[in-house]
Scaffold this active site. Structure first.
Site, PDB file in Angstrom:
ATOM      1  CG  HIS A  10      -1.897  -1.117   1.197  1.00  0.00           C
ATOM      2  ND1 HIS A  10      -2.610  -1.461   0.072  1.00  0.00           N
ATOM      3  CD2 HIS A  10      -2.266  -1.979   2.160  1.00  0.00           C
ATOM      4  CE1 HIS A  10      -3.376  -2.493   0.349  1.00  0.00           C
ATOM      5  NE2 HIS A  10      -3.185  -2.836   1.612  1.00  0.00           N
ATOM      6  CB  CYS A  42      -8.011  -5.183   4.128  1.00  0.00           C
ATOM      7  SG  CYS A  42      -6.697  -4.026   3.791  1.00  0.00           S
TER       8      CYS A  42
HETATM    9  C1  FAD Z   1      -5.028 -10.053   7.462  1.00  0.00           C
HETATM   10  C2  FAD Z   1      -4.881  -8.552   7.490  1.00  0.00           C
HETATM   11  C3  FAD Z   1      -6.002  -7.749   7.470  1.00  0.00           C
HETATM   12  C4  FAD Z   1      -5.869  -6.364   7.495  1.00  0.00           C
HETATM   13  N1  FAD Z   1      -7.004  -5.583   7.479  1.00  0.00           N
HETATM   14  C5  FAD Z   1      -6.880  -4.229   7.466  1.00  0.00           C
HETATM   15  C6  FAD Z   1      -8.041  -3.406   7.392  1.00  0.00           C
HETATM   16  O1  FAD Z   1      -9.174  -3.885   7.324  1.00  0.00           O
HETATM   17  N2  FAD Z   1      -7.851  -2.057   7.387  1.00  0.00           N
HETATM   18  C7  FAD Z   1      -6.614  -1.477   7.450  1.00  0.00           C
HETATM   19  O2  FAD Z   1      -6.498  -0.249   7.412  1.00  0.00           O
HETATM   20  N3  FAD Z   1      -5.499  -2.252   7.502  1.00  0.00           N
HETATM   21  C8  FAD Z   1      -5.609  -3.594   7.517  1.00  0.00           C
HETATM   22  N4  FAD Z   1      -4.482  -4.381   7.579  1.00  0.00           N
HETATM   23  C9  FAD Z   1      -3.160  -3.731   7.673  1.00  0.00           C
HETATM   24  C10 FAD Z   1      -2.631  -3.390   6.308  1.00  0.00           C
HETATM   25  O3  FAD Z   1      -2.656  -4.493   5.464  1.00  0.00           O
HETATM   26  C11 FAD Z   1      -1.208  -2.864   6.456  1.00  0.00           C
HETATM   27  O4  FAD Z   1      -1.239  -1.749   7.283  1.00  0.00           O
HETATM   28  C12 FAD Z   1      -0.647  -2.481   5.098  1.00  0.00           C
HETATM   29  O5  FAD Z   1      -0.465  -3.612   4.312  1.00  0.00           O
HETATM   30  C13 FAD Z   1       0.668  -1.732   5.229  1.00  0.00           C
HETATM   31  O6  FAD Z   1       1.162  -1.460   3.982  1.00  0.00           O
HETATM   32  P1  FAD Z   1       2.698  -1.204   3.741  1.00  0.00           P
HETATM   33  O7  FAD Z   1       2.855  -0.967   2.283  1.00  0.00           O
HETATM   34  O8  FAD Z   1       3.197  -0.176   4.672  1.00  0.00           O
HETATM   35  O9  FAD Z   1       3.427  -2.547   4.218  1.00  0.00           O
HETATM   36  P2  FAD Z   1       3.302  -4.059   3.810  1.00  0.00           P
HETATM   37  O10 FAD Z   1       1.901  -4.380   3.407  1.00  0.00           O
HETATM   38  O11 FAD Z   1       3.888  -4.829   4.923  1.00  0.00           O
HETATM   39  O12 FAD Z   1       4.201  -4.190   2.510  1.00  0.00           O
HETATM   40  C14 FAD Z   1       5.593  -4.072   2.547  1.00  0.00           C
HETATM   41  C15 FAD Z   1       6.156  -4.652   1.264  1.00  0.00           C
HETATM   42  O13 FAD Z   1       7.547  -4.484   1.269  1.00  0.00           O
HETATM   43  C16 FAD Z   1       8.161  -5.653   0.741  1.00  0.00           C
HETATM   44  N5  FAD Z   1       9.541  -5.711   1.266  1.00  0.00           N
HETATM   45  C17 FAD Z   1       9.900  -5.681   2.561  1.00  0.00           C
HETATM   46  N6  FAD Z   1      11.255  -5.717   2.689  1.00  0.00           N
HETATM   47  C18 FAD Z   1      11.735  -5.759   1.433  1.00  0.00           C
HETATM   48  C19 FAD Z   1      13.070  -5.817   0.906  1.00  0.00           C
HETATM   49  N7  FAD Z   1      14.133  -5.809   1.706  1.00  0.00           N
HETATM   50  N8  FAD Z   1      13.218  -5.864  -0.430  1.00  0.00           N
HETATM   51  C20 FAD Z   1      12.127  -5.862  -1.253  1.00  0.00           C
HETATM   52  N9  FAD Z   1      10.869  -5.824  -0.798  1.00  0.00           N
HETATM   53  C21 FAD Z   1      10.668  -5.758   0.522  1.00  0.00           C
HETATM   54  C22 FAD Z   1       7.271  -6.774   1.250  1.00  0.00           C
HETATM   55  O14 FAD Z   1       7.425  -7.949   0.492  1.00  0.00           O
HETATM   56  C23 FAD Z   1       5.888  -6.153   1.123  1.00  0.00           C
HETATM   57  O15 FAD Z   1       5.284  -6.395  -0.102  1.00  0.00           O
HETATM   58  C24 FAD Z   1      -4.587  -5.775   7.540  1.00  0.00           C
HETATM   59  C25 FAD Z   1      -3.442  -6.591   7.555  1.00  0.00           C
HETATM   60  C26 FAD Z   1      -3.587  -7.966   7.525  1.00  0.00           C
HETATM   61  C27 FAD Z   1      -2.358  -8.829   7.530  1.00  0.00           C
END
Ligand code: FAD
Length: 453
Positions: A10, A42
């Site tokens: 995200h 989510c």
């Molecule tokens: C089951 C579940 C249900 C959820 N439901 C909700 C909801 O209803 N509402 C809500 O607001 N939030 C919800 N969340 C939380 C939400 O999904 C997270 O807050 C969100 O995904 C965060 O996004 P992000 O991009 O910061 O991190 P992440 O989704 O953790 O993505 C990080 C990305 O970085 C990549 N990465 C990491 N390190 C490296 C590296 N060294 N090299 C290359 N790639 C790397 C990973 O592979 C990953 O794809 C839910 C989470 C889960 C697990």
């Protein structure tokens, strides 16, 4: 300008799409170690439960879409080292293990979070699974097919959603949590009691106030969960005990909270020049306490990712902070909360009071008029609102968004009594239930003492 992005869910996707639009000349490369991008975690419970049939709907971007914006997406590429002094990344191509270096002018760290995995005996047994990404969700679906009994460890919002999904699919389910209540971070007991009651009615076993100590197995597969209070025979375990920031890569290079969450300022800048961060890898400014907090939510991630892009060249648009507002549907119950619970306030030693009202949300002459319970927590001295919770069989969760705005804007409970909300019998009463909570909290006006003649 050469922009490198690490991680493409995200926060990463939001940063990339907006950077590409705002700076058409930027050369943007994103490294993602998964074989997919923009997965909506989510949707995991809905996918596992069968409500979402087509997994394609759980993705909202793709390397092709990003290529259309001129972005170079490298999936199955893991960034293994960052040198923020030399502005160099070291990257491992996962297909063949080859490593190479890449230079950047601006770095965007959106490496997200990873589930907390406690070091317990038996944790590595087969059929002890996590719930975070797309491959996890497919593994859960595959393994659940052959499981009669499933144990979910952790009664946060992910755990309770999965419990409902498994039960709806005819599984026997046990939910374990070391806390005495489900969803205790989001709800006070008056609200969580209702969810526990709904679970018990559906035959879900609640093992609350129990801490998992180990897992035992047969033929390498988990068969029993041992807690400090008993044992549970099971075929499958899903661990949902929380998340930690996935920021090992940046240790020692940027300032972090003790749990590893990267500290960013209101422009999403880290302590290192030209390094920005967003999403679950970061801490956020939590308005109810005015402190940094770790609140991993997709809502924070997309907002922060978008702000990274807007502030990448010149600090332009400030982050407003968060109330950690969230919503949930468990069976017939629509639940939402924003800010602090009363319990959390006590832990923070905040001097708060609360008001709770239960009413029909619209006139009783309507064909239906479900009951709604609303609680608002406010500071005793300033009367500033710091949190709220709602539960109803009617879909009224948006009212927590309204209260989120009120909290953000530091409104008092007394002002809530007289805020202008519309009235229309389909939707509410002349006093909207939000006003009613404010009215119920108004201090009494003491009549003046009669004058002595
Ligand atoms: C089951 C579940 C249900 C959820 N439901 C909700 C909801 O209803 N509402 C809500 O607001 N939030 C919800 N969340 C939380 C939400 O999904 C997270 O807050 C969100 O995904 C965060 O996004 P992000 O991009 O910061 O991190 P992440 O989704 O953790 O993505 C990080 C990305 O970085 C990549 N990465 C990491 N390190 C490296 C590296 N060294 N090299 C290359 N790639 C790397 C990973 O592979 C990953 O794809 C839910 C989470 C889960 C697990």
């Amino acid at each position: 300008m050469k922009v490198a992005v690490i991680g493409c869910t995200h926060a990463g996707t939001a940063a990339i799409v907006n950077t590409a639009k705002l700076y058409p000349d930027a050369e943007i490369t994103v490294y993602e170690r998964n074989d997919n991008i923009s997965f909506l975690s989510c949707g995991i419970a809905l996918y596992v439960g069968g409500l979402v049939k087509d997994a394609a709907g759980l993705f909202y971007s793709s390397p092709e879409k990003l290529a259309g914006l001129g972005v170079n997406t490298r999936m199955l590429h893991e960034v293994i080292k960052v040198d923020t002094d030399r502005k160099i990344l070291q990257v491992r191509r996962m297909e063949d293990g080859e490593t190479f270096e890449d230079a950047y002018d601006k770095l965007i760290v959106t490496t997200g979070s990873w589930p907390i995995v406690p070091k317990l005996e038996g944790i590595d047994l087969e059929h002890v699974l996590l719930a975070k990404n797309y491959s996890h969700s497919n593994l859960i679906i595959e393994k659940a097919q052959h499981a009669n009994h499933i144990t979910v460890v952790g009664a946060g919002y992910i755990g309770v959603e999965l419990v409902e999904a498994f039960q709806a699919n005819g599984k026997q389910v046990t939910l374990i949590d070391s806390e005495e209540r489900v969803l205790n971070k989001y709800l006070d007991a008056e609200f969580s009691d209702k969810i526990e009651e709904a679970f018990r009615k559906k035959g879900i076993q609640l093992a609350l106030g129990q801490t998992v100590e180990s897992f035992q197995g047969q033929n390498g597969k988990v068969s029993r969960v041992i807690t400090d209070k008993g044992e549970i025979e099971t075929d499958l375990v899903i661990l949902c005990i929380g998340f930690r920031p996935n920021t090992e890569l940046m240790k020692g290079q940027v300032d972090m909270l003790p749990n590893g969450a990267i500290i960013v300022n209101k422009y999403m800048q880290t302590s290192k020049k030209d390094v920005f961060a967003a999403g679950d890898s970061c801490s956020v400014h939590y308005n109810p306490t005015g402190k940094n907090a770790y609140i991993p939510l997709a809502t924070n991630a997309v907002r922060m990712g978008t702000l990274v892009a807007r502030n990448l060249v010149t600090p332009t648009t400030e982050y407003l902070g968060t109330q950690g507002t969230s919503g949930l549907k468990i069976y017939h119950l629509n639940i939402a909360s924003t800010g602090l619970t009363e319990g959390a306030c006590k832990e923070e030693r905040l001097n708060v009071d609360s008001v709770t009202i239960t009413d029909h949300y619209r006139p009783e002459f309507m064909p239906s008029s479900e009951s709604v319970t609303l609680k608002v927590v406010f500071d005793k001295d300033s009367r500033r609102m710091v949190g709220a919770q709602i539960i109803s069989e009617a879909e009224l969760t948006q009212s927590m968004n309204t209260l989120s705005v009120c909290i953000q804007n530091r409104m008092t409970i007394d002002q809530l009594a007289f805020v202008d909300f519309f009235f229309q019998p389909h939707y509410n009463k002349p006093w909207n239930f939000l006003n009613s909570a404010g009215l119920a909290a108004l201090p009494e006006i003491k009549a003046p003492e009669p004058a002595h003649v």
